[in-house]
Design an enzyme around this catalytic site. Structure first.
Site, PDB file in Angstrom:
ATOM      1  N   HIS A  28       1.963  -6.081  -2.130  1.00 29.79           N
ATOM      2  CA  HIS A  28       2.124  -7.526  -2.043  1.00 29.79           C
ATOM      3  C   HIS A  28       3.536  -7.931  -2.489  1.00 29.79           C
ATOM      4  O   HIS A  28       4.052  -7.426  -3.477  1.00 29.79           O
ATOM      5  CB  HIS A  28       1.083  -8.186  -2.951  1.00 29.79           C
ATOM      6  CG  HIS A  28       0.888  -9.631  -2.728  1.00 29.79           C
ATOM      7  ND1 HIS A  28       0.031 -10.126  -1.769  1.00 29.79           N
ATOM      8  CD2 HIS A  28       1.432 -10.713  -3.337  1.00 29.79           C
ATOM      9  CE1 HIS A  28       0.045 -11.445  -1.810  1.00 29.79           C
ATOM     10  NE2 HIS A  28       0.888 -11.826  -2.757  1.00 29.79           N
ATOM     11  N   ASP A  30      -1.609  -3.523  -0.651  1.00 27.86           N
ATOM     12  CA  ASP A  30      -1.635  -4.852  -1.276  1.00 27.86           C
ATOM     13  C   ASP A  30      -2.745  -4.897  -2.330  1.00 27.86           C
ATOM     14  O   ASP A  30      -3.931  -4.777  -2.009  1.00 27.86           O
ATOM     15  CB  ASP A  30      -1.877  -5.907  -0.197  1.00 27.86           C
ATOM     16  CG  ASP A  30      -1.642  -7.324  -0.685  1.00 27.86           C
ATOM     17  OD1 ASP A  30      -1.876  -7.592  -1.884  1.00 27.86           O
ATOM     18  OD2 ASP A  30      -1.235  -8.174   0.130  1.00 27.86           O
TER      19      ASP A  30
END
Length: 233
Positions: free
Chosen positions: A202, A171
């Site tokens: 993400h 992420d």
């Protein structure tokens, strides 16, 4: 059946809109779907529709209503992504939790007879789902790639009901140190479960667009479905 309703704020001084998807027959429970920074867009509405197909009453409040009501943005369009990033700092997150709580109360009223209510959130909504678990009496909470949860660990003592967090290991908004702090702070919490997704970034479980990673999205959604089936019915 889907429609858009309006609800009163907790203070009763204004009203905001909520996308609602209702199942055929009596709902098994309700789930509040908490938006990303892109508004209640097609992807969030599809999340609601899928939950309704599974038998849940699903509600997605417009949390940007105070400064950008009804906005819908596409993260795959660079200008719209920048617009969304500019909207996020404008959100009063404490106020957003109050709007989520108002939506939870409305869901309980619609269910009647002590029906259970959960929340599921994505990105910004993942963070807000964790905050909802610590600040309200929601029955179960799921957060996908929530940002800044490591900075909220001081509230973990207030978690009274089950929480599930999906954590992509790559992420770009939540670095490895932040992920390590999340695990250190939550792995031993009896109400919290974290699932890591190696190689994922993400937004991997978005419904539409370039960010979606099909295999991991399906796995995360299967885990979420089992979690809600266990804790909401």
């Amino acid at each position: 059946m889907t429609d858009t309703i309006t609800l009163d704020t907790l203070a009763g001084d204004a009203r905001f809109t909520v996308y609602r998807a209702r199942p055929e027959g009596t709902p098994r429970a309700a789930i509040v779907v908490i938006q990303e920074i892109f508004g209640v867009n097609a992807g969030i509405r599809r999340k609601c529709d899928t939950l309704a197909e599974a038998g849940y009453l699903a509600l997605a409040p417009d949390l940007f209503w105070r400064f950008a009501p009804g906005i819908e943005l596409d993260p795959d369009v660079p200008d719209q992504m920048q617009q969304a990033l500019g909207l996020m700092p404008k959100l009063d997150q404490d106020g957003a939790i109050r709007d989520i709580e108002a939506t939870i109360r409305a869901a309980r009223a619609e269910l009647g007879d002590g029906g259970k209510v959960g929340v599921v959130g994505y990105c910004l909504g993942g963070r807000l789902a964790f905050m909802t678990a610590t600040r309200t009496d929601v029955d179960a909470a799921v957060g996908y790639y929530g940002v800044g949860i490591d900075g909220l660990l001081g509230e973990k003592h207030a978690i009274a009901h089950p929480v599930l967090l999906h954590v992509p290991e790559e992420d770009h908004f939540v670095d490895k140190d932040a992920q390590a702090r999340m695990h250190a702070g939550l792995d031993d919490h009896s109400k919290v479960t974290l699932h890591d997704y190696p190689g994922e970034d993400h937004g991997f479980a978005t419904e539409f667009g370039a960010r979606r990673s099909e295999e991991s999205a399906r796995l995360a959604d299967e885990r979420t479905a089992a979690f809600f089936a266990e804790h909401l019915g």
